[in-house]
Design a protein around this motif. Structure first.
Motif, short mmCIF file in Angstrom:
data_model
loop_
_atom_site.label_atom_id
_atom_site.label_comp_id
_atom_site.label_asym_id
_atom_site.label_seq_id
_atom_site.Cartn_x
_atom_site.Cartn_y
_atom_site.Cartn_z
N VAL A 27 46.39 10.60 13.52
CA VAL A 27 45.76 10.93 12.24
C VAL A 27 44.93 12.20 12.40
N VAL A 32 49.03 12.48 8.41
CA VAL A 32 49.29 11.37 9.32
C VAL A 32 50.67 11.64 9.93
N PRO A 49 47.57 11.70 3.95
CA PRO A 49 46.80 10.46 4.12
C PRO A 49 46.96 9.51 2.92
N TRP A 52 50.24 7.65 3.33
CA TRP A 52 50.12 6.67 4.41
C TRP A 52 49.35 5.44 3.94
N THR A 53 48.26 5.67 3.19
CA THR A 53 47.48 4.56 2.66
C THR A 53 48.31 3.71 1.71
#
Length: 64
Positions: A27, A32, A49, A52-53
């Motif tokens: 990260v 990411v 990010p 990815w979340t």
């Protein structure tokens, strides 16, 4: 060999102990990075990010 300097890679907590089907994640502030732990020569998949979340939230959601 594909390397991404300055990244701290870690193995997924869902990876098995057999050494198969493992991914590693690194990260950074803007991305990411995801790679296959068995073939580090391949270029890592890079996502935002936020993406990815969204992925991990969906992966952790109860199935059924």
């Amino acid at each position: 060999m594909s390397t991404t300097p300055g990244l701290d890679w870690f193995k997924s907590s869902y990876s098995g102990g057999d050494g198969d089907n493992c991914i590693e994640v690194a990260v950074s502030s803007k991305a990411v990075h995801i790679r296959d732990s068995k073939d580090k020569r391949m270029r890592p998949l890079t996502v935002t990010p936020e993406a990815w979340t969204a992925f991990t939230t969906l992966a952790e959601a109860p199935q059924g």
